[in-house]
Design a protein around this motif. Structure first.
Motif, mmCIF file in Angstrom:
data_model
loop_
_atom_site.group_PDB
_atom_site.id
_atom_site.type_symbol
_atom_site.label_atom_id
_atom_site.label_comp_id
_atom_site.label_asym_id
_atom_site.label_seq_id
_atom_site.Cartn_x
_atom_site.Cartn_y
_atom_site.Cartn_z
ATOM 1 N N LEU A 71 0.826 -1.210 0.000
ATOM 2 C CA LEU A 71 0.000 0.000 0.000
ATOM 3 C C LEU A 71 0.863 1.263 0.000
ATOM 4 C CD1 LEU A 71 -2.849 -1.073 2.446
ATOM 5 C CD2 LEU A 71 -2.968 -0.826 -0.036
ATOM 6 N N GLY A 72 2.028 1.208 0.641
ATOM 7 C CA GLY A 72 2.962 2.338 0.611
ATOM 8 C C GLY A 72 3.465 2.620 -0.791
ATOM 9 N N TRP A 73 3.771 1.560 -1.541
ATOM 10 C CA TRP A 73 4.203 1.733 -2.935
ATOM 11 C C TRP A 73 3.084 2.342 -3.765
ATOM 12 C CZ3 TRP A 73 8.883 1.715 -4.855
ATOM 13 C CH2 TRP A 73 9.889 1.024 -4.202
ATOM 14 N N ILE A 74 1.862 1.924 -3.522
ATOM 15 C CA ILE A 74 0.727 2.476 -4.270
ATOM 16 C C ILE A 74 0.561 3.957 -3.953
ATOM 17 C CG2 ILE A 74 -1.781 2.382 -4.519
ATOM 18 C CD1 ILE A 74 -1.530 -0.663 -4.137
ATOM 19 N N GLU A 75 0.731 4.324 -2.691
ATOM 20 C CA GLU A 75 0.641 5.743 -2.319
ATOM 21 C C GLU A 75 1.738 6.548 -3.005
ATOM 22 O OE1 GLU A 75 0.637 5.836 1.937
ATOM 23 O OE2 GLU A 75 -1.431 5.123 2.076
ATOM 24 N N GLN A 76 2.934 5.954 -3.104
ATOM 25 C CA GLN A 76 4.031 6.643 -3.805
ATOM 26 C C GLN A 76 3.684 6.852 -5.274
ATOM 27 O OE1 GLN A 76 7.592 4.302 -3.017
ATOM 28 N NE2 GLN A 76 8.613 6.184 -2.409
ATOM 29 N N LEU A 77 3.098 5.856 -5.895
ATOM 30 C CA LEU A 77 2.734 5.982 -7.305
ATOM 31 C C LEU A 77 1.663 7.044 -7.515
ATOM 32 C CD1 LEU A 77 2.667 2.252 -8.449
ATOM 33 C CD2 LEU A 77 4.285 4.022 -9.142
ATOM 34 N N GLN A 78 0.770 7.205 -6.544
ATOM 35 C CA GLN A 78 -0.284 8.200 -6.679
ATOM 36 C C GLN A 78 0.265 9.622 -6.559
ATOM 37 O OE1 GLN A 78 -3.147 6.956 -3.744
ATOM 38 N NE2 GLN A 78 -4.213 5.632 -5.195
ATOM 39 N N GLU A 79 1.455 9.780 -5.989
ATOM 40 C CA GLU A 79 2.064 11.103 -5.847
ATOM 41 C C GLU A 79 2.760 11.570 -7.124
ATOM 42 O OE1 GLU A 79 4.647 10.800 -2.503
ATOM 43 O OE2 GLU A 79 3.017 10.446 -1.087
ATOM 44 N N VAL A 80 2.958 10.679 -8.074
ATOM 45 C CA VAL A 80 3.663 11.020 -9.303
ATOM 46 C C VAL A 80 2.770 11.915 -10.168
ATOM 47 C CG1 VAL A 80 4.669 10.081 -11.416
ATOM 48 C CG2 VAL A 80 4.992 8.890 -9.254
ATOM 49 N N ASP A 81 3.376 13.007 -10.681
ATOM 50 C CA ASP A 81 2.640 13.929 -11.540
ATOM 51 C C ASP A 81 2.565 13.352 -12.951
ATOM 52 O OD1 ASP A 81 1.404 16.127 -12.644
ATOM 53 O OD2 ASP A 81 3.292 17.207 -12.933
ATOM 54 N N THR A 82 1.377 13.018 -13.375
ATOM 55 C CA THR A 82 1.184 12.432 -14.702
ATOM 56 C C THR A 82 0.327 13.323 -15.589
ATOM 57 O OG1 THR A 82 -0.757 11.215 -13.926
ATOM 58 C CG2 THR A 82 1.364 10.071 -13.821
ATOM 59 N N THR A 83 0.282 14.610 -15.287
ATOM 60 C CA THR A 83 -0.578 15.506 -16.059
ATOM 61 C C THR A 83 -0.121 15.651 -17.507
ATOM 62 O OG1 THR A 83 0.668 17.397 -15.227
ATOM 63 C CG2 THR A 83 -1.370 16.815 -14.061
ATOM 64 N N SER A 84 1.190 15.550 -17.765
ATOM 65 C CA SER A 84 1.687 15.729 -19.127
ATOM 66 C C SER A 84 1.850 14.404 -19.870
ATOM 67 C CB SER A 84 3.033 16.462 -19.093
ATOM 68 O OG SER A 84 3.985 15.673 -18.406
ATOM 69 N N VAL A 85 1.392 13.326 -19.300
ATOM 70 C CA VAL A 85 1.534 12.010 -19.924
ATOM 71 C C VAL A 85 0.226 11.654 -20.618
ATOM 72 C CG1 VAL A 85 1.979 9.573 -19.512
ATOM 73 C CG2 VAL A 85 3.174 11.295 -18.157
ATOM 74 N N GLU A 86 0.339 11.306 -21.893
ATOM 75 C CA GLU A 86 -0.839 10.894 -22.645
ATOM 76 C C GLU A 86 -1.344 9.562 -22.095
ATOM 77 O OE1 GLU A 86 -2.710 11.885 -25.387
ATOM 78 O OE2 GLU A 86 -1.828 13.859 -25.085
ATOM 79 N N PRO A 87 -2.642 9.443 -21.929
ATOM 80 C CA PRO A 87 -3.169 8.151 -21.470
ATOM 81 C C PRO A 87 -2.992 7.079 -22.534
ATOM 82 C CG PRO A 87 -4.955 9.702 -21.861
ATOM 83 C CD PRO A 87 -3.675 10.445 -22.071
#
Length: 99
Positions: free
Chosen positions: A35-51
């Motif tokens: 769950l800690g790794w998942i929280e870390q992934l949610q902190e990553v800024d992905t606004t400029s990444v195309e889905p």
């Protein structure tokens, strides 16, 4: 988010896992690490990444639908432990499973 021992025991019960004494604490540590790794992934800024919509937009190359067994039936059958009573036949003998 972190899980307490009661939540870990409930998840293990729902998953029908039998936990030995003390194993629930080890499982709690592992799940909290995940769950800690998942929280870390949610902190990553992905606004400029195309889905990524998936590989559905790609066209895969087609190949001819042709038999490619190599014509090596005898070599393949040489690996069989039992080729049946008729060794000249091109088949594998398997044990009977239905009585």
């Amino acid at each position: 988010m972190s899980l307490d021992l009661d939540a870990v025991r409930r998840v293990a019960n729902l998953a029908r896992l039998h936990l030995e004494p003390g194993e629930d604490q080890r499982l709690q540590a592992e799940l909290n690490g995940i769950l800690g790794w998942i929280e870390q992934l949610q902190e990553v800024d992905t606004t400029s990444v195309e889905p990524l919509a998936g590989a559905g937009d790609m066209t895969l190359p087609m190949r001819d639908d042709a038999v490619t067994d190599g014509g090596m039936a005898a070599a393949v059958l040489a690996n069989a432990p039992d080729r049946g009573p008729d060794a000249a036949g091109s088949f594998f003998a398997v044990p009977k499973v239905v009585e």
